[in-house]
Write a protein that holds these residues in place. Structure first.
Motif, PDB file in Angstrom:
ATOM      1  N   ALA A  51      -9.777  15.607   3.306  1.00 47.02           N
ATOM      2  CA  ALA A  51     -10.750  16.138   4.265  1.00 47.02           C
ATOM      3  C   ALA A  51     -10.010  16.937   5.340  1.00 47.02           C
ATOM      4  O   ALA A  51      -8.807  16.732   5.555  1.00 47.02           O
ATOM      5  CB  ALA A  51     -11.533  14.984   4.890  1.00 47.02           C
ATOM      6  N   PRO A  52     -10.704  17.846   6.045  1.00 47.17           N
ATOM      7  CA  PRO A  52     -10.040  18.731   7.012  1.00 47.17           C
ATOM      8  C   PRO A  52      -9.131  18.037   8.039  1.00 47.17           C
ATOM      9  O   PRO A  52      -8.055  18.520   8.315  1.00 47.17           O
ATOM     10  CB  PRO A  52     -11.209  19.441   7.700  1.00 47.17           C
ATOM     11  CG  PRO A  52     -12.290  19.443   6.671  1.00 47.17           C
ATOM     12  CD  PRO A  52     -12.119  18.151   5.912  1.00 47.17           C
ATOM     13  N   GLN A  53      -9.533  16.928   8.620  1.00 45.16           N
ATOM     14  CA  GLN A  53      -8.704  16.264   9.623  1.00 45.16           C
ATOM     15  C   GLN A  53      -7.919  15.075   9.067  1.00 45.16           C
ATOM     16  O   GLN A  53      -7.222  14.392   9.808  1.00 45.16           O
ATOM     17  CB  GLN A  53      -9.569  15.808  10.804  1.00 45.16           C
ATOM     18  CG  GLN A  53     -10.195  16.949  11.581  1.00 45.16           C
ATOM     19  CD  GLN A  53      -9.161  17.921  12.113  1.00 45.16           C
ATOM     20  OE1 GLN A  53      -8.145  17.534  12.672  1.00 45.16           O
ATOM     21  NE2 GLN A  53      -9.405  19.217  11.919  1.00 45.16           N
ATOM     22  N   GLN A  54      -8.032  14.838   7.786  1.00 47.95           N
ATOM     23  CA  GLN A  54      -7.360  13.696   7.172  1.00 47.95           C
ATOM     24  C   GLN A  54      -5.888  14.018   6.932  1.00 47.95           C
ATOM     25  O   GLN A  54      -5.553  15.081   6.423  1.00 47.95           O
ATOM     26  CB  GLN A  54      -8.039  13.341   5.842  1.00 47.95           C
ATOM     27  CG  GLN A  54      -7.526  12.086   5.211  1.00 47.95           C
ATOM     28  CD  GLN A  54      -8.295  11.761   3.927  1.00 47.95           C
ATOM     29  OE1 GLN A  54      -8.994  12.603   3.372  1.00 47.95           O
ATOM     30  NE2 GLN A  54      -8.153  10.539   3.475  1.00 47.95           N
ATOM     31  N   LYS A  55      -5.023  13.088   7.294  1.00 45.60           N
ATOM     32  CA  LYS A  55      -3.580  13.279   7.099  1.00 45.60           C
ATOM     33  C   LYS A  55      -3.109  12.326   6.002  1.00 45.60           C
ATOM     34  O   LYS A  55      -3.148  12.666   4.840  1.00 45.60           O
ATOM     35  CB  LYS A  55      -2.816  13.039   8.400  1.00 45.60           C
ATOM     36  CG  LYS A  55      -3.299  13.897   9.569  1.00 45.60           C
ATOM     37  CD  LYS A  55      -2.719  15.285   9.546  1.00 45.60           C
ATOM     38  CE  LYS A  55      -3.238  16.153  10.657  1.00 45.60           C
ATOM     39  NZ  LYS A  55      -2.415  16.300  11.796  1.00 45.60           N
ATOM     40  N   TRP A  56      -2.668  11.143   6.389  1.00 45.19           N
ATOM     41  CA  TRP A  56      -2.196  10.166   5.405  1.00 45.19           C
ATOM     42  C   TRP A  56      -3.357   9.747   4.509  1.00 45.19           C
ATOM     43  O   TRP A  56      -4.452   9.498   4.981  1.00 45.19           O
ATOM     44  CB  TRP A  56      -1.658   8.926   6.113  1.00 45.19           C
ATOM     45  CG  TRP A  56      -0.346   9.141   6.796  1.00 45.19           C
ATOM     46  CD1 TRP A  56      -0.152   9.392   8.125  1.00 45.19           C
ATOM     47  CD2 TRP A  56       0.957   9.119   6.211  1.00 45.19           C
ATOM     48  NE1 TRP A  56       1.183   9.529   8.394  1.00 45.19           N
ATOM     49  CE2 TRP A  56       1.893   9.367   7.222  1.00 45.19           C
ATOM     50  CE3 TRP A  56       1.414   8.918   4.905  1.00 45.19           C
ATOM     51  CZ2 TRP A  56       3.264   9.411   6.988  1.00 45.19           C
ATOM     52  CZ3 TRP A  56       2.775   8.964   4.677  1.00 45.19           C
ATOM     53  CH2 TRP A  56       3.685   9.203   5.713  1.00 45.19           C
TER      54      TRP A  56
ATOM     55  N   HIS B 243       0.871  -1.178   0.000  1.00 44.51           N
ATOM     56  CA  HIS B 243       0.000   0.000   0.000  1.00 44.51           C
ATOM     57  C   HIS B 243       0.907   1.226   0.000  1.00 44.51           C
ATOM     58  O   HIS B 243       1.971   1.224   0.628  1.00 44.51           O
ATOM     59  CB  HIS B 243      -0.891   0.026   1.247  1.00 44.51           C
ATOM     60  CG  HIS B 243      -1.841  -1.121   1.335  1.00 44.51           C
ATOM     61  ND1 HIS B 243      -3.122  -1.059   0.847  1.00 44.51           N
ATOM     62  CD2 HIS B 243      -1.683  -2.363   1.852  1.00 44.51           C
ATOM     63  CE1 HIS B 243      -3.722  -2.209   1.060  1.00 44.51           C
ATOM     64  NE2 HIS B 243      -2.872  -3.020   1.672  1.00 44.51           N
ATOM     65  N   VAL B 244       0.472   2.284  -0.667  1.00 44.52           N
ATOM     66  CA  VAL B 244       1.266   3.510  -0.747  1.00 44.52           C
ATOM     67  C   VAL B 244       0.417   4.667  -0.237  1.00 44.52           C
ATOM     68  O   VAL B 244      -0.736   4.842  -0.657  1.00 44.52           O
ATOM     69  CB  VAL B 244       1.728   3.785  -2.196  1.00 44.52           C
ATOM     70  CG1 VAL B 244       2.589   5.038  -2.258  1.00 44.52           C
ATOM     71  CG2 VAL B 244       2.490   2.583  -2.753  1.00 44.52           C
ATOM     72  N   PHE B 245       0.999   5.451   0.669  1.00 41.76           N
ATOM     73  CA  PHE B 245       0.308   6.581   1.289  1.00 41.76           C
ATOM     74  C   PHE B 245       1.154   7.841   1.138  1.00 41.76           C
ATOM     75  O   PHE B 245       2.377   7.769   1.053  1.00 41.76           O
ATOM     76  CB  PHE B 245       0.089   6.324   2.787  1.00 41.76           C
ATOM     77  CG  PHE B 245      -0.781   5.138   3.080  1.00 41.76           C
ATOM     78  CD1 PHE B 245      -2.149   5.284   3.243  1.00 41.76           C
ATOM     79  CD2 PHE B 245      -0.228   3.866   3.182  1.00 41.76           C
ATOM     80  CE1 PHE B 245      -2.953   4.193   3.510  1.00 41.76           C
ATOM     81  CE2 PHE B 245      -1.029   2.765   3.451  1.00 41.76           C
ATOM     82  CZ  PHE B 245      -2.387   2.927   3.612  1.00 41.76           C
ATOM     83  N   VAL B 246       0.491   9.001   1.145  1.00 40.90           N
ATOM     84  CA  VAL B 246       1.196  10.285   1.099  1.00 40.90           C
ATOM     85  C   VAL B 246       0.662  11.220   2.172  1.00 40.90           C
ATOM     86  O   VAL B 246      -0.493  11.106   2.598  1.00 40.90           O
ATOM     87  CB  VAL B 246       1.079  10.961  -0.298  1.00 40.90           C
ATOM     88  CG1 VAL B 246       1.785  10.148  -1.364  1.00 40.90           C
ATOM     89  CG2 VAL B 246      -0.372  11.216  -0.672  1.00 40.90           C
ATOM     90  N   VAL B 247       1.521  12.134   2.594  1.00 39.63           N
ATOM     91  CA  VAL B 247       1.171  13.170   3.562  1.00 39.63           C
ATOM     92  C   VAL B 247       2.181  14.298   3.400  1.00 39.63           C
ATOM     93  O   VAL B 247       3.267  14.082   2.838  1.00 39.63           O
ATOM     94  CB  VAL B 247       1.180  12.615   5.023  1.00 39.63           C
ATOM     95  CG1 VAL B 247       2.592  12.410   5.542  1.00 39.63           C
ATOM     96  CG2 VAL B 247       0.386  13.498   5.973  1.00 39.63           C
ATOM     97  N   ASN B 248       1.833  15.466   3.867  1.00 39.26           N
ATOM     98  CA  ASN B 248       2.780  16.579   3.910  1.00 39.26           C
ATOM     99  C   ASN B 248       3.215  16.812   5.348  1.00 39.26           C
ATOM    100  O   ASN B 248       2.449  16.588   6.285  1.00 39.26           O
ATOM    101  CB  ASN B 248       2.135  17.867   3.388  1.00 39.26           C
ATOM    102  CG  ASN B 248       2.095  17.919   1.884  1.00 39.26           C
ATOM    103  OD1 ASN B 248       3.037  17.512   1.213  1.00 39.26           O
ATOM    104  ND2 ASN B 248       0.997  18.425   1.342  1.00 39.26           N
TER     105      ASN B 248
ATOM    106  N   LEU C  50       2.442  12.300  18.666  1.00 37.29           N
ATOM    107  CA  LEU C  50       3.530  13.243  18.418  1.00 37.29           C
ATOM    108  C   LEU C  50       3.734  13.458  16.918  1.00 37.29           C
ATOM    109  O   LEU C  50       3.819  14.597  16.448  1.00 37.29           O
ATOM    110  CB  LEU C  50       4.820  12.733  19.067  1.00 37.29           C
ATOM    111  CG  LEU C  50       6.064  13.587  18.872  1.00 37.29           C
ATOM    112  CD1 LEU C  50       5.876  14.985  19.454  1.00 37.29           C
ATOM    113  CD2 LEU C  50       7.273  12.896  19.505  1.00 37.29           C
ATOM    114  N   MET C  51       3.783  12.375  16.140  1.00 33.25           N
ATOM    115  CA  MET C  51       4.007  12.498  14.695  1.00 33.25           C
ATOM    116  C   MET C  51       2.851  13.244  14.023  1.00 33.25           C
ATOM    117  O   MET C  51       3.056  13.991  13.064  1.00 33.25           O
ATOM    118  CB  MET C  51       4.190  11.121  14.045  1.00 33.25           C
ATOM    119  CG  MET C  51       5.453  10.384  14.472  1.00 33.25           C
ATOM    120  SD  MET C  51       6.979  11.333  14.239  1.00 33.25           S
ATOM    121  CE  MET C  51       7.427  11.720  15.922  1.00 33.25           C
ATOM    122  N   ASP C  52       1.658  13.070  14.550  1.00 36.86           N
ATOM    123  CA  ASP C  52       0.478  13.743  14.001  1.00 36.86           C
ATOM    124  C   ASP C  52       0.622  15.266  14.049  1.00 36.86           C
ATOM    125  O   ASP C  52       0.096  15.969  13.199  1.00 36.86           O
ATOM    126  CB  ASP C  52      -0.770  13.281  14.766  1.00 36.86           C
ATOM    127  CG  ASP C  52      -2.035  13.792  14.126  1.00 36.86           C
ATOM    128  OD1 ASP C  52      -2.311  13.418  12.966  1.00 36.86           O
ATOM    129  OD2 ASP C  52      -2.760  14.573  14.785  1.00 36.86           O
TER     130      ASP C  52
END
Length: 140
Positions: A123-128, A31-36, A111-113
Motif C-alpha cells: 500500500a502507498p504508506q506501507q513500509k515493512w 516473524h519475517v519482514f521485508v522492506v526496501n 528517523l529510520m522511516d
C-alpha cells in the motif's frame, strides 16, 4: 565416604543441569519482514551506519517489550528482518511498548522511516511487510 565441598557443589550443579530449573520456556515464533531502502547510495550508507551503532535506548526498548531476537539481513537495497517473540505475542502492542520506553525510541523509528520504502505491491504508506513461508525442508 566424605564428600568435599567442591565435589558436593559439582554434584549439585549436575543435578540442577539434569533436572532443569523448573521454569518452563515459552514457545517462540519467528516473524519475517521485508522492506526496501530508498534507492540512494548515500541514504543506504547512513542507514547501515546507524545500525552499526544502534542507540542503547532502542535496544533497551526491545528488551522491555519482550523481543527475544531481531536480526536484519540485506541484499543491495532490500532488507529482511527476522523477529523472534513469544508465540501469540501481539507485535503491534510490543512495538508500542518498545517505542514508549524512551523518547529516543520513537525518534529512532521516525528517523529510520525516512530511509525506507515499501516493496512493489505494498500500500502507498506501507513500509515493512510480513512475508509468510510457503515451503519448508526439515531434516530431523
Amino acid at each position: 565416604m566424605r564428600k568435599t565441598g567442591w565435589s558436593m557443589g559439582c554434584m549439585l550443579l549436575l543435578l540442577l543441569v539434569s533436572c532443569g530449573t523448573g521454569r518452563q520456556q515459552a514457545a517462540l515464533k519467528e516473524h519475517v519482514f521485508v522492506v526496501n531502502i530508498v534507492p540512494d547510495s548515500v541514504k543506504l550508507k547512513a542507514y547501515l551506519d546507524y545500525h552499526a551503532h544502534i542507540w542503547p535506548e532502542v535496544e533497551a526498548g526491545f528488551k522491555k517489550a519482550g523481543y527475544h531476537n531481531i536480526t536484519l539481513y540485506r541484499y543491495d537495497h532490500l532488507l529482511v528482518m527476522t523477529v523472534t517473540v513469544p508465540e501469540g505475542a501481539d507485535l503491534a502492542q510490543m512495538g508500542k511498548i518498545a517505542e514508549s520506553y524512551d523518547p529516543r525510541c520513537a525518534e529512532w523509528n521516525r528517523l529510520m522511516d525516512t530511509y525506507q520504502q515499501g516493496i512493489p505491491g505494498t500500500a502507498p504508506q506501507q513500509k515493512w511487510v510480513e512475508v509468510k513461508p510457503f515451503y519448508t525442508f526439515d531434516h530431523p
